[in-house]
Design a protein around this motif. Structure first.
Motif, PDB file in Angstrom:
ATOM      1  N   ARG A 284      64.565  36.103  61.843  1.00 11.53           N
ATOM      2  CA  ARG A 284      63.369  36.346  62.644  1.00 11.53           C
ATOM      3  C   ARG A 284      62.623  37.570  62.122  1.00 11.53           C
ATOM      4  N   THR A 285      61.306  37.491  62.169  1.00  9.79           N
ATOM      5  CA  THR A 285      60.489  38.613  61.739  1.00  9.79           C
ATOM      6  C   THR A 285      60.152  39.512  62.925  1.00  9.79           C
ATOM      7  N   ALA A 286      60.032  40.819  62.660  1.00  9.81           N
ATOM      8  CA  ALA A 286      59.755  41.787  63.721  1.00  9.81           C
ATOM      9  C   ALA A 286      58.418  42.487  63.543  1.00  9.81           C
ATOM     10  N   LYS A 287      57.961  42.621  62.276  1.00 14.18           N
ATOM     11  CA  LYS A 287      56.744  43.412  62.039  1.00 14.18           C
ATOM     12  C   LYS A 287      56.169  43.075  60.676  1.00 14.18           C
ATOM     13  N   ILE A 288      54.850  43.205  60.559  1.00 17.82           N
ATOM     14  CA  ILE A 288      54.194  43.060  59.261  1.00 17.82           C
ATOM     15  C   ILE A 288      53.187  44.191  59.129  1.00 17.82           C
ATOM     16  N   GLU A 289      53.116  44.785  57.952  1.00 15.27           N
ATOM     17  CA  GLU A 289      52.159  45.866  57.724  1.00 15.27           C
ATOM     18  C   GLU A 289      51.742  45.884  56.261  1.00 15.27           C
ATOM     19  N   LYS A 290      50.598  46.491  56.023  1.00 18.18           N
ATOM     20  CA  LYS A 290      50.049  46.568  54.667  1.00 18.18           C
ATOM     21  C   LYS A 290      50.132  47.996  54.184  1.00 18.18           C
ATOM     22  N   ASN A 291      50.945  48.196  53.164  1.00 21.94           N
ATOM     23  CA  ASN A 291      50.983  49.483  52.470  1.00 21.94           C
ATOM     24  C   ASN A 291      50.498  49.208  51.047  1.00 21.94           C
ATOM     25  N   TRP A 447      54.834  39.337  67.992  1.00 28.15           N
ATOM     26  CA  TRP A 447      55.338  40.340  67.046  1.00 28.15           C
ATOM     27  C   TRP A 447      54.227  40.956  66.197  1.00 28.15           C
ATOM     28  N   LEU A 448      53.009  40.425  66.312  1.00 26.06           N
ATOM     29  CA  LEU A 448      51.879  40.923  65.520  1.00 26.06           C
ATOM     30  C   LEU A 448      50.995  41.900  66.284  1.00 26.06           C
ATOM     31  N   ASP A 449      51.419  42.315  67.464  1.00 23.10           N
ATOM     32  CA  ASP A 449      50.604  43.232  68.266  1.00 23.10           C
ATOM     33  C   ASP A 449      50.146  44.433  67.439  1.00 23.10           C
ATOM     34  N   GLY A 450      48.826  44.646  67.446  1.00 21.85           N
ATOM     35  CA  GLY A 450      48.266  45.818  66.782  1.00 21.85           C
ATOM     36  C   GLY A 450      48.107  45.703  65.281  1.00 21.85           C
ATOM     37  N   THR A 451      48.357  44.507  64.709  1.00 21.82           N
ATOM     38  CA  THR A 451      48.278  44.395  63.247  1.00 21.82           C
ATOM     39  C   THR A 451      47.131  43.513  62.781  1.00 21.82           C
ATOM     40  N   VAL A 452      46.931  42.354  63.411  1.00 24.35           N
ATOM     41  CA  VAL A 452      45.832  41.470  63.022  1.00 24.35           C
ATOM     42  C   VAL A 452      45.005  41.124  64.256  1.00 24.35           C
ATOM     43  N   GLU A 453      43.764  40.768  64.026  1.00 19.89           N
ATOM     44  CA  GLU A 453      42.879  40.424  65.130  1.00 19.89           C
ATOM     45  C   GLU A 453      43.272  39.054  65.684  1.00 19.89           C
ATOM     46  N   LYS A 464      37.359  30.922  56.719  1.00 17.42           N
ATOM     47  CA  LYS A 464      37.463  29.597  56.115  1.00 17.42           C
ATOM     48  C   LYS A 464      38.484  29.517  54.989  1.00 17.42           C
ATOM     49  N   ARG A 465      38.956  30.657  54.511  1.00 19.48           N
ATOM     50  CA  ARG A 465      39.999  30.685  53.490  1.00 19.48           C
ATOM     51  C   ARG A 465      41.382  30.960  54.079  1.00 19.48           C
ATOM     52  N   GLY A 466      41.450  31.059  55.398  1.00 18.47           N
ATOM     53  CA  GLY A 466      42.726  31.335  56.050  1.00 18.47           C
ATOM     54  C   GLY A 466      43.073  32.802  56.108  1.00 18.47           C
ATOM     55  N   ALA A 467      42.128  33.687  55.740  1.00 23.74           N
ATOM     56  CA  ALA A 467      42.396  35.122  55.717  1.00 23.74           C
ATOM     57  C   ALA A 467      42.316  35.715  57.126  1.00 23.74           C
ATOM     58  N   SER A 468      43.252  36.602  57.425  1.00 25.68           N
ATOM     59  CA  SER A 468      43.227  37.325  58.702  1.00 25.68           C
ATOM     60  C   SER A 468      42.453  38.623  58.516  1.00 25.68           C
ATOM     61  N   SER A 469      42.437  39.457  59.542  1.00 23.71           N
ATOM     62  CA  SER A 469      41.727  40.742  59.467  1.00 23.71           C
ATOM     63  C   SER A 469      42.480  41.776  58.650  1.00 23.71           C
ATOM     64  N   LEU A 470      43.760  41.506  58.318  1.00 20.11           N
ATOM     65  CA  LEU A 470      44.552  42.450  57.522  1.00 20.11           C
ATOM     66  C   LEU A 470      44.526  42.011  56.067  1.00 20.11           C
ATOM     67  N   PRO A 471      44.004  42.838  55.162  1.00 12.84           N
ATOM     68  CA  PRO A 471      43.875  42.439  53.754  1.00 12.84           C
ATOM     69  C   PRO A 471      45.205  41.964  53.165  1.00 12.84           C
ATOM     70  N   GLY A 472      45.154  40.804  52.520  1.00 10.29           N
ATOM     71  CA  GLY A 472      46.345  40.254  51.886  1.00 10.29           C
ATOM     72  C   GLY A 472      47.196  39.405  52.804  1.00 10.29           C
ATOM     73  N   VAL A 473      46.842  39.363  54.078  1.00 11.44           N
ATOM     74  CA  VAL A 473      47.613  38.567  55.034  1.00 11.44           C
ATOM     75  C   VAL A 473      46.762  37.385  55.499  1.00 11.44           C
ATOM     76  N   PHE A 474      47.308  36.197  55.316  1.00 13.24           N
ATOM     77  CA  PHE A 474      46.636  34.956  55.686  1.00 13.24           C
ATOM     78  C   PHE A 474      47.422  34.303  56.816  1.00 13.24           C
ATOM     79  N   ALA A 475      46.864  33.275  57.434  1.00  8.22           N
ATOM     80  CA  ALA A 475      47.559  32.588  58.523  1.00  8.22           C
ATOM     81  C   ALA A 475      47.146  31.128  58.543  1.00  8.22           C
ATOM     82  N   ALA A 476      48.040  30.290  59.096  1.00  8.91           N
ATOM     83  CA  ALA A 476      47.786  28.847  59.106  1.00  8.91           C
ATOM     84  C   ALA A 476      48.526  28.188  60.259  1.00  8.91           C
ATOM     85  N   GLY A 477      47.996  27.062  60.706  1.00  6.76           N
ATOM     86  CA  GLY A 477      48.682  26.243  61.694  1.00  6.76           C
ATOM     87  C   GLY A 477      48.399  26.620  63.131  1.00  6.76           C
TER      88      GLY A 477
END
Length: 509
Positions: A284-291, A447-453, A464-477
């Protein structure tokens, strides 16, 4: 007992037996015993490598599947037809010596278990979630002599099911103690027995080009499209298959007239495995961040790094959030009519939800239970007209509209549901033994609270490309703000996100 087509298919599988096996049957003069004896006798007569003998086992009627000179630990109490027929075929093959299709790491974990475990799994033959559990426990029994497993068919052991208050399948006991309910993968079962994976296993992994979080149709599609670009691809998921595993019949995947959810996702997983994809399950995932890179922190504390990530965590059944719902989950509160419906045969049940899922459930249940009451919050049902017409044609269904479910009641199991008439304000209590809740889905994005819109419903907002508000992070489904939640749309959005991530790699790395 077996029709011609089934016998033809079975004969082909029995040609693959590697060593002689023996079926040991425990039977008496009862009708069920005679049915079981006729069943095993028919199977034994189909191959010279199968012999049959009577023997006293812990449960009657039942039969074990063993090598000639050693026990496998596998027993079927009842007749494994329906969805469990595949479990029997696999047991015959694996006991005869054919290796199970399990990851080498999982096999090593199973073989290391040094304590005795006797598992009992209670199933119904209409349950499409049960075979995964039965087959996993059978594999563990074949691989480790400390482990044994008995599948118990609830319809043939009704008194035992009622005595143990089993109101959901599969229900698993280990050494006589409650172990788990519902669908479980072999990885999850092994984790409960042997402990979670060591975070150190993930520490040595090199950064990925694309890391997919989620193993449903969107995540699988994303992984395939990414891997086909020749880039380093990984999938991290709690289970492979997602919400589709809870879907019995699928008739709208283009090019496939009919397929069952578990069957579809087994084929999808096999497709993923054709490529060089690092699949990490039971995590299970707990957090995602962009460094400098995208960093995905797992619940076990490990951190996976990647140049891009695709979140495809899907959705789950929405709860109504009333008193009694959580307390009586698997004790009369259910979410899958196909799996748990047979346990309520001859009883009175309620279905909460008037959309397609709720009305389809009510129609299915009406053929099994004594009476179904549909509770719909809105003044009108939301289901397709054809489903409504079918529902209203049934004599043992009552539809209550413009009502709000207030509470699910009971002592050790459900005995009723209380609702409020939204127009009059009157409070009414219904005596029912089961409540099936089907009111839509909620995205797995907490688990994404505070990371993506996200939207107010928790859905990830993507372009339209599946990109989220966090650079380099995409989403689908189904975890995104897509207008429609469909398998084929999720697969398409997974492909879109993978192509979007690849384009991002070209331009930013």
């Amino acid at each position: 007992m077996l029709d011609t087509e089934t016998k033809t298919q079975l004969a082909q599988y029995l040609e693959l037996l590697e060593n002689k096996i023996i079926l040991r049957a425990s039977v008496d003069d009862s009708e069920n015993s005679q049915k079981l004896w006729a069943f095993v006798e028919e199977i034994a007569g189909m191959s010279p490598k199968i012999s049959l003998q009577k023997e006293t086992l812990a449960k009657t009627p039942s039969f074990s599947v063993d090598r000639e000179n050693e026990t496998s630990g596998i027993t079927f109490a009842g007749i494994p037809l329906g969805h469990e027929f595949t479990s029997l075929i696999l047991a015959l093959l694996q006991v005869s010596g054919r290796a199970p299709k399990v990851d080498d790491k999982v096999i090593a974990q199973i073989k290391k278990i040094d304590k005795p475990y006797h598992f009992e799994s209670y199933v119904s033959l209409t349950c499409h979630n049960c075979p995964d559990v039965v087959q996993a426990l059978n594999i563990m029994s074949v691989l480790n002599p400390n482990i044994s497993h008995t599948m118990i068919e609830g319809g043939m052991f009704k008194a035992e099911v009622e005595a143990k208050n089993i109101l959901a399948v599969p229900t698993v006991f280990a050494n006589g103690e409650a172990f788990g309910n519902g669908r479980m993968t072999i990885e999850q079962i092994v984790e409960k027995v042997a402990g979670a994976a060591d975070p150190a296993e993930f520490a040595e992994k090199e950064p990925f080009d694309v890391l997919v979080v989620g193993g449903g149709p969107a995540g699988a599609s994303a992984a395939i499209y990414a891997a086909r670009k020749g880039i380093r691809t990984g999938i991290v998921a709690e289970t492979f298959g997602g919400q589709v595993l809870e879907t019995l019949g699928i008739e709208n995947v283009i090019g496939t007239k009919y397929v069952e959810g578990p069957q579809l996702m087994a084929a999808v997983e096999e497709h993923v495995n054709e490529y060089d994809v690092d699949v990490m399950k039971s995590v299970r995932t707990a957090k995602i961040e962009k460094n400098e890179l995208v960093e995905v922190t797992l619940e076990n504390g490990a951190v996976l790094k990647s140049k891009t990530a695709i979140v495809a965590t899907g959705a789950r059944w929405r709860n109504i959030g009333v008193p009694g719902e959580q307390e009586f989950k698997n004790k009369g509160v259910a979410y899958c009519p196909h799996c748990d419906g047979p346990l309520f045969e001859g009883k009175e049940v309620a279905v909460v939800g008037g959309g397609n899922s709720g009305i389809e459930a009510a129609i299915d249940l009406a053929g099994i239970v004594k009476h179904v009451t549909v509770l719909e919050f809105m003044p009108e049902l939301k289901a397709d007209q054809v489903l409504q017409e079918r529902l209203y044609s049934l004599p043992n269904v009552t539809v209550l509209k413009n009502v709000q479910t207030k509470e699910i009641t009971g002592a050790d199991k459900v005995d009723g549901v209380t609702y409020v008439d939204r127009e009059s304000g009157a409070e009414v209590h219904l005596d029912v033994q089961g409540v099936f809740i089907l009111i839509g889905l909620v995205p797995n994005t907490e688990w994404l609270d505070g990371t993506v819109e996200r939207t107010k419903m928790g859905e990830i907002i993507v372009d339209k490309r599946g990109a989220s508000s966090l650079p380099g992070v995409f989403a689908a489904g189904d975890c995104t703000d897509s207008a429609y939640k469909q398998i084929i749309i999720s697969m398409g959005s997974g492909a879109t996100a993978a192509l979007g991530a690849f384009d991002y790699l070209i331009r930013h790395t």
